[in-house]
Structure formats: C-alpha cells, structure tokens
Design a protein around this motif. Structure first.
Motif, PDB file in Angstrom:
ATOM      1  N   ARG A 152      63.050 -48.778   8.236  1.00  0.00           N
ATOM      2  CA  ARG A 152      62.023 -47.739   8.176  1.00  0.00           C
ATOM      3  C   ARG A 152      62.637 -46.385   7.869  1.00  0.00           C
ATOM      4  NH1 ARG A 152      59.126 -50.528  12.945  1.00  0.00           N
ATOM      5  NH2 ARG A 152      60.956 -49.838  14.084  1.00  0.00           N
ATOM      6  N   LEU A 204      50.125 -45.103  12.307  1.00  0.00           N
ATOM      7  CA  LEU A 204      51.289 -45.159  13.186  1.00  0.00           C
ATOM      8  C   LEU A 204      51.497 -46.567  13.750  1.00  0.00           C
ATOM      9  CD1 LEU A 204      51.144 -41.829  15.237  1.00  0.00           C
ATOM     10  CD2 LEU A 204      52.629 -42.411  13.318  1.00  0.00           C
ATOM     11  N   ASP A 205      50.417 -47.204  14.146  1.00  0.00           N
ATOM     12  CA  ASP A 205      50.524 -48.567  14.685  1.00  0.00           C
ATOM     13  C   ASP A 205      51.116 -49.515  13.654  1.00  0.00           C
ATOM     14  OD1 ASP A 205      49.448 -47.694  17.061  1.00  0.00           O
ATOM     15  OD2 ASP A 205      47.411 -48.398  16.627  1.00  0.00           O
ATOM     16  N   LYS A 216      54.855 -48.768  13.217  1.00  0.00           N
ATOM     17  CA  LYS A 216      55.633 -49.342  14.326  1.00  0.00           C
ATOM     18  C   LYS A 216      55.772 -50.859  14.181  1.00  0.00           C
ATOM     19  CE  LYS A 216      53.973 -45.875  17.622  1.00  0.00           C
ATOM     20  NZ  LYS A 216      53.126 -45.644  18.819  1.00  0.00           N
ATOM     21  N   ASP A 261      54.834 -39.961  19.011  1.00  0.00           N
ATOM     22  CA  ASP A 261      55.718 -41.100  19.228  1.00  0.00           C
ATOM     23  C   ASP A 261      55.841 -41.942  17.969  1.00  0.00           C
ATOM     24  OD1 ASP A 261      57.381 -42.885  20.423  1.00  0.00           O
ATOM     25  OD2 ASP A 261      55.780 -44.019  21.400  1.00  0.00           O
ATOM     26  N   VAL A 262      56.460 -41.349  16.963  1.00  0.00           N
ATOM     27  CA  VAL A 262      56.807 -42.106  15.766  1.00  0.00           C
ATOM     28  C   VAL A 262      58.043 -42.928  16.106  1.00  0.00           C
ATOM     29  CG1 VAL A 262      57.557 -41.938  13.372  1.00  0.00           C
ATOM     30  CG2 VAL A 262      55.868 -40.337  14.268  1.00  0.00           C
ATOM     31  N   PRO A 263      58.078 -44.201  15.740  1.00  0.00           N
ATOM     32  CA  PRO A 263      59.188 -45.055  16.160  1.00  0.00           C
ATOM     33  C   PRO A 263      60.504 -44.613  15.548  1.00  0.00           C
ATOM     34  CG  PRO A 263      57.845 -46.160  14.519  1.00  0.00           C
ATOM     35  CD  PRO A 263      57.100 -44.915  14.905  1.00  0.00           C
ATOM     36  N   ARG A 270      63.277 -37.855  15.675  1.00  0.00           N
ATOM     37  CA  ARG A 270      62.639 -39.095  15.224  1.00  0.00           C
ATOM     38  C   ARG A 270      63.656 -40.190  14.899  1.00  0.00           C
ATOM     39  NH1 ARG A 270      59.229 -36.503  16.875  1.00  0.00           N
ATOM     40  NH2 ARG A 270      59.505 -38.190  18.319  1.00  0.00           N
TER      41      ARG A 270
END
Length: 826
Positions: A371, A419-420, A423, A441-443, A466
């Motif tokens: 990512r 975002l989901d 992740k 809360d970005v992975p 991040r």
C-alpha cells in the motif's frame, strides 16, 4: 513482557480488547485527576489514553463524556472505536455533526453517556442553549493544537469550565505547537494545568516505533511550463510596481514572501481606515497579486491541468455579477491571457506525475509493497493523479466533502467505505488531500509520497505518522527545482527539527510550563467562572457607555440616560473577543467549519440556563463573535432561531437589524433585497425597531457619496421610525444588545416574543413591478398606466396612440414601450 502483551482489564472496558501498553496507562493515570495536555507521537494511541480516562471518569464520577474532533471522518472513526472498546450500549455513544438535526441533537444529548462531535456543532448548540455541559465529567479535545484564536475549542473550553459541576479536560496532540509560547497558549485557552509528554526516545514507546526513511526527489520543470510561470510573473512585477508607488513595498520581485504580502495588506488596510482612496485601489491590486501568485504556485508545484482549471474558474468569476475588479483585470491582462493560452495548449506531462509513477512502481512492484499514500494540497491535482495513475495501479481518491469551486467531493459514507477498502487491501494506492492528515486511522503503508513539501511541522509530522508504525517505511518529498517548492521544503525541515527538539525540551520543561500555566491559569479559570470584581466593574463601564448611545428612550417618555447607566451596572463582565484568528487553517475540515443546521425550523430545546434576560439570535449571526459573547454573560440566556425578520430579538417590541458599515452601504445598492425592504418588515413586526450600524468607517465604503449615506440614515429615522445606533465593533455591539435587553426585560418587565415574517409583494406591487420594468419607465408612470388600462395585459397590448392619452406618457415613452413589447426577441 507477557503482561505487556495482555489486554487491559478495567471497568467499562471490553475484556481483552485493548493491548496493554505501559506508557498509555501511565499517561491515563497522570491525566485522570488534572486538566492535562497529552503529547504522544502520531500512531501510538492518543485516543486510547482518552478512552481510558473516560472509562474511569464515567465509572467513578458518573455523568457523561464529550469527545471533540475537528472533522466528520475523525468523529465517526472515534465513535466506532469507542463502541468496540467500551461495554456501553451503542445507542448511548452518539455522534453529533451537522448532519444531525438540531432538535434531534437536543434529545440525543439527554440520553447519551458519550457524545463524539465536531466542535462547530457543539458551539452552536451551546449558543442556542440546546445543551448543557453541567453533567459532563470528561471533555477531550482531539488535535488540541487548534485551540487558538476564535476556533470553537476556545469557546467550548470557556463554557465547560464555567458550567460543569465536576470538570476534567484532556487535550491531545502529536504536535501541540511550534514553540513553548504556543503550547502555553493552547494550555491557557483550554484551562490545562498539567503537561504529559512521551517521545519516541522513551523506552516504553520505542518498542512500538520504527525508523521512517525520509528522502527528497528533485524534478526539473520543462521550458514550456516555465514560460507559463514567467508570463504570470511579469504581470505580478507590474502590479507590485503600482504598490511600490503607493509606498507599501520596496520590491517588485515576484518571489516575495507571504510575510511581505501580509505586511503590505496591513498597510493598505490602515490607509483604508484613514479614508485614503489609494488604499482601496491598492487593496484591489493586492488581491490581484494574490490570485496571480496562486496561479504561479499551481504551475510550479502542482500541474498544468491545475492551473488550467484555476484560470477557468477565474474567468467564470470575472463574468459573474458582482465580480471583483481584481478578477476582471487579471483575466483581461494580455500577459495573463497569453499564459492561459499556453496552459491550454500544453500537452506534456508534469515531471512530478512521472516521478510519482516511478516511485509507486518501485515500492509496489520491485520492493513487493502492498500500500502507498500520495498526499497533495490540491483537489484538482488529486483528481488528475487518480486519472493518470489508474492506468498502472489500482488507485482511489480520498478528499473532503465540500468544494466551493464545484469539484466533486465525497460523502462521509464514501470516505469511510474508501478507508475500509484500503485497510482490507482492495486497492493499493490512496491519493488524498489533507483531510487524511490529522489523526485519521489510515493503515500503515509502505510509502508516503508528498507531492509537494509542506511548510509546517504540524502537517508534515501528521503525514509521516501514516508510515513506520509496525514496520520500516519511507517518506518521499517531490520538489520542483528552483521553485517555491524548495523554499517550502527547507522551511518544513527547519520547523520539523525545531519541533522535535521542542518536544524533547517540553518533556524536560513540563514543570516550568505547568508553573507558568498555573500562574496564568488560575486567573483564566476565574474568568471562566465569571471574572473578578475589578473585571466586572470594567465591563460595566463599557456597557454603560454603550447604553448611552440610545437617546430614543427619553424622547419617548421612557427611562433616560441615567437609567441606562444604572441598569447596566447590574450586568456581567466584559467578554469581548480579544483574540485574533490563530487557526492555521491548514487542514480541510470537510465543510465542517460552518456546518449547516440541517432542518432547523427555529424551535429550540431548553437545556442550559432557563432563567434570565433572553436574547434570541438569528443563526446566521453565528459568523460573528457577538452570540458567543452574549451566551457567556451571567444572567443572559441566548436562543438560536431562524428569524424571518431581524437579527436579534430583545423583547416583544424590540427587534434589531445589525449591519457592518460595509454591509450597510452594500444593502443600499442591493436590488434583490434592499435594506429598506428589510427595515420595512422589521418596523411592521416590532414597535421599537432598531438598526445597529457597526464600524467606524461608514463614509469610506466604496465610491458612494457621503450625502447618499446620510440620506439613507435620515430615511431610516424619519420615514421608517427606526432608531439608528452606531457601534465601534462587535464588542461594542455586544454591550449595546445586552444593555437594551436588560432594560427591556428587567426594568420594563417585558417578555421576549418573536414575530414577523418576510413579506411577499402584493399582487398590485407585482403588477407595478412588471410594468415599471418596461423601458425603465419607473413606478410612478407604471401606476398611472395600470390605473388607466386596468391590467398588465392591457398596458402591454395598447397601441401607441392610446398610450399617449395617459398623463405623463409622451411620444418618447410611448415609442419605447411599444418597441420593447412589440419587437422580435434576438
């Protein structure tokens, strides 16, 4: 170490959900009994610290908790985390944003144990007396470095310390300020007396952090791109020469700093305040320089596509009604038009696009990464990058909800879904504007790419948080050679090093800061609670002088000026807003900065203080500090409504229309809804209508003859029987409104009653309007024509000879009427 890996077992926590980290428990314990600033590097669980404190407070002290975060995505994310981590029913953990109707919020507040909200919504609900902070036993300010100037955090903290029966405040930030003085300001504004700092050097924290490799990549701009910039710089040089002639600058270098531009603006404003006509012309030229500077910045640091879109918006703005002279001049300038043509004909690729693609290919392909995030300042650039990179990677955009320039935004649900999916590994590249920087809360990712350097330590640190959480990652900054990119980069590096050292120094100097904050803070907390006796006396003197402006009472047989002064002595302290806007304004807030009150029908709940002098405030007045200042006064109760008539209601007979000096002059010229129409509605609705004209430069607004302004003032007083009162500014207006309200309700024992509605034109008025618009014949002749012919239709179809039979209609007017009505439309 086995105990460290175990879950936390505490009251109200879901067993085993939270990993046991010693530093989080230490911070929570330290902040459990004192108003505390918690400083912890990004990605190490500041929210968990706040949750631990909340759980203990709710268990020990009861009441409810309030958690404030600056954006809607953050609010939703925190709510999801709290619902997972706490053994509290989900429906007792509620979300407050502008998407929730105000009357629904009032009802939800009463039953909630935890409210997670954007600050603007809570600020509005406090001003409108919809909610009370009395039973809130823990208040968390997330990203608390924003608590400066007139940001909503400052007002909410003031209200909380004043209203809560058992208050406890926790402020959280990874980057609380650029220097010790800024940190002390945040602490003072939030009423924090204790400072707890953990850095990555602490042993308990070190095991949860990893090195982040930072590198920068220079790119060289093609000659065709430089040609566009140079054409724009020529125009900037020309405009700076004009400003130099006014004596507000000594340079014509187009690369002058923003600090120099701000200084220039200050000098021009001073000239305007002194009624110097050159100041107005200079300010317009200054606005043009700012627009041109933005264009050159887009060319250098973003993309040619970005500047193309920017030029198009400027053209549309220049063609719109009420367009500024700065916009019109800019798009008409031959050099600017040449730059526009070059931008439109450019078919190459900005080198940053190519470099970004190469970096992603190396990270996700050669190095086997999963990512990456690419950050950019411009939504236009974000959208162009998504389109460009989609040919090689699975990429999505992540942007805010609102865009005044008409660019497509994302709803809160779309943001969360994106975002989901990121992740879950459903796509590999996220292209984001600044909305994902602060705390979201970005992975963890393998690469964070800065499309451009960010000249502030706060945002740079947020972005690098991040990556490098669970494994080593890298950060790459793209820089266009010999552009302001380089200047921004070195500023950012210098500030970041400074902040890192200051966080370390902050850890060493917490005792000194706490002592400073404690010394200043006690006076601050006293002010929150109502102020000292000397402050009350000072405020009362100002209220007294404000009251003396109104001489209407004595003439009408009411109390005289001495009565005004006597009444004002019972007032509260002076809460005039004395802070400038310190909010750095750097992160997008998803249009949350001034959230619309969706579905607000003007019916408000009564949740705070219910007894006292009442001031009803139109919700559109929340842009000023007046409503907030009134709401903090002892003995005053503010209510928000959508008023059909006026801006403030002070009794059953006093309605107030407030206008700044600039608004007053503008509304004289507004054909859609003139000031006289507004005042006419006000005078029909209230027996004692009042117009407040705010500001000291009434006769220096625009190019209006002062006698025309005096004529308008005379008409308001004589024709409409309106009391016209002048005030120096918002603080003075606040005092005047409080004085009149107390006089009406305490001395006169009058009730507050909201009435009146915006009137629509009668049928006769509409008919007169239609006829008067024909060939600009005016209302008098229109009435004469209608009286003669009886209907609009008859006037329109009357032959010229019949028109000449009407008094006041001569051959020229009759011919013009027939020409307009009978000519073919082209």
């Amino acid at each position: 170490m086995a105990t460290e890996a175990a879950g936390i077992d505490r009251d109200l926590l879901v067993d085993g959900f939270l990993q046991r980290r010693r530093y989080q428990l230490e911070l929570a314990d330290a902040a459990a009994d004192e108003h505390t600033l918690v400083c912890l590097p990004t990605g190490l669980g500041k929210t968990t610290v706040s949750l631990l404190i909340t759980a203990e407070r709710l268990h020990e002290a009861g009441g409810k908790a309030l958690f404030l975060a600056p954006t809607k995505p953050l609010v939703q994310q925190h709510a999801d985390f709290y619902r997972e981590a706490l053994s509290i029913p989900d429906d007792e953990i509620v979300v407050f944003t502008g998407d929730v109707r105000p009357d629904d919020r009032a009802a939800l507040w009463d039953d909630a144990r935890i409210v997670i909200a954007t600050p603007q919504v809570v600020e509005n609900d406090l001003v409108g007396n919809r909610i009370s902070l009395r039973t809130v036993t823990h208040l968390t300010f997330d990203e608390c470095h924003r608590a400066t100037g007139d940001y909503a955090y400052v007002y909410i903290a003031e209200r909380y310390h004043a209203d809560a029966a058992d208050p406890l405040v926790t402020g959280m930030s990874a980057s609380p300020g650029g220097d010790t003085e800024e940190i002390e300001t945040v602490c003072e504004n939030l009423g924090l007396g204790n400072v707890e700092v953990m850095t990555e050097e602490d042993a308990d924290v070190d095991e949860y952090t990893h090195d982040t490799d930072v590198q920068w990549e220079q790119v060289t701009l093609p000659d065709k791109v430089l040609d566009i910039r140079d054409a724009l710089n020529e125009v900037i040089t020309d405009r700076l020469e004009k400003l130099k002639q006014l004596g507000v600058t000594n340079t014509t270098n187009p690369d002058l700093s923003q600090k120099d531009l701000n200084k220039m603006r200050g000098q021009l404003k001073q000239m305007m305040d002194n009624d110097q006509s050159e100041g107005y012309k200079g300010m317009s030229t200054h606005a043009e320089v700012m627009k041109l500077r933005r264009a050159t910045e887009l060319v250098e640091t973003q993309s040619v596509e970005s500047v193309r879109r920017y030029f198009e918006r400027q053209r549309e703005a220049a063609r719109s009604s009420g367009a500024s002279k700065a916009s019109q001049r800019m798009v008409a300038d031959p050099k600017v038009r040449e730059a526009m043509r070059k931008a439109e004909s450019f078919d190459g690729l900005h080198p940053k696009f190519s470099k970004a693609r190469i970096l992603l290919a190396e990270t996700l392909g050669i190095d086997g990464g999963e990512r990456a995030i690419l950050f950019t300042e411009s939504r236009d650039t974000a959208e162009a990058l998504v389109e460009f990179l989609s040919a090689s990677f699975d990429v999505r955009k992540f942007v805010g909800q609102g865009d005044k320039d008409g660019s497509d935004g994302m709803t809160q649900k779309q943001q969360q879904d994106t975002l989901d999916e990121f992740k879950a590994g459903e796509f590999e590249v996220l292209v984001s504007t600044s909305v994902a920087e602060e705390g979201l809360d970005v992975p963890e990712v393998d690469l964070v790419c800065f499309y451009e350097p960010v000249p502030t330590a706060i945002r740079s640190i947020q972005r690098k948080g991040r990556t490098g959480r669970q494994a080593e990652g890298k950060v790459v900054v793209l820089m266009a050679e010999d552009t302001r990119d380089e200047a921004f980069f070195w500023i950012s590096r210098r500030r970041e090093k400074k902040m890192a050292s200051q966080l370390a120094e902050l850890k060493q100097a917490t005792d000194d800061i706490e002592e400073t904050v404690s010394d200043d803070g006690q006076a601050g907390l006293d002010a929150f609670a109502g102020g000292s006796e000397s402050e009350e006396e000072s405020g009362d003197e100002e209220a007294s002088s404000a009251g003396e402006v109104d001489g209407d009472g004595e003439a009408a047989g009411d109390a005289g000026l001495t009565d005004f002064a006597a009444e004002s002595r019972s007032g509260g302290d002076d809460d005039a807003d004395e802070g400038d806007d310190g909010d750095d304004g750097e992160a997008e807030t998803d249009a949350d900065g001034a959230e619309p009150e969706a579905g607000d029908d003007g019916v408000v709940a009564t949740a705070g203080v219910d007894e006292g002098v009442e001031v009803v405030v139109d919700q559109r007045e929340l842009d000023s500090s007046i409503a907030k200042d009134l709401s903090t006064r002892d003995g005053l109760v503010t209510r928000l409504e959508t008023l059909a008539v006026g801006d403030y209601v002070l009794s059953d007979r006093v309605g107030v229309e407030r206008k700044s000096a600039a608004d007053f002059v503008d509304s004289m010229l507004d054909s859609d809804r003139s000031m006289f129409e507004q005042v006419g509605e006000l005078s029909r609705a209230y027996a004692r209508p009042v117009m407040i004209v705010e500001g000291t430069n009434l006769y220096g607004q625009r190019d209006i003859d002062p006698n025309a302004i005096r004529g308008a003032l005379a008409s308001l007083a004589v024709d409409f029987d309106v009391s016209v009162l002048r005030t120096e500014g918002e603080a003075d207006t606040t005092e005047l409104l409080a004085t009149i309200a107390k006089r009406e309700q305490e001395t006169r024992d009058r009730e507050v009653s909201v009435h009146g509605e915006k009137t629509t034109k009668t049928r006769a008025e509409q008919q007169e309007y239609v006829v008067s618009s024909i060939a600009d014949i005016g209302p008098v002749t229109a009435r004469t024509l209608l009286e003669h012919f009886g209907t609009v239709e008859a006037v329109m179809t009357a032959p010229e000879d019949d028109l000449l039979e009407v008094d006041g209609v001569g051959p020229v007017t009759a011919e013009r009427i027939r020409e307009v009505v009978g000519s073919e439309y082209e």
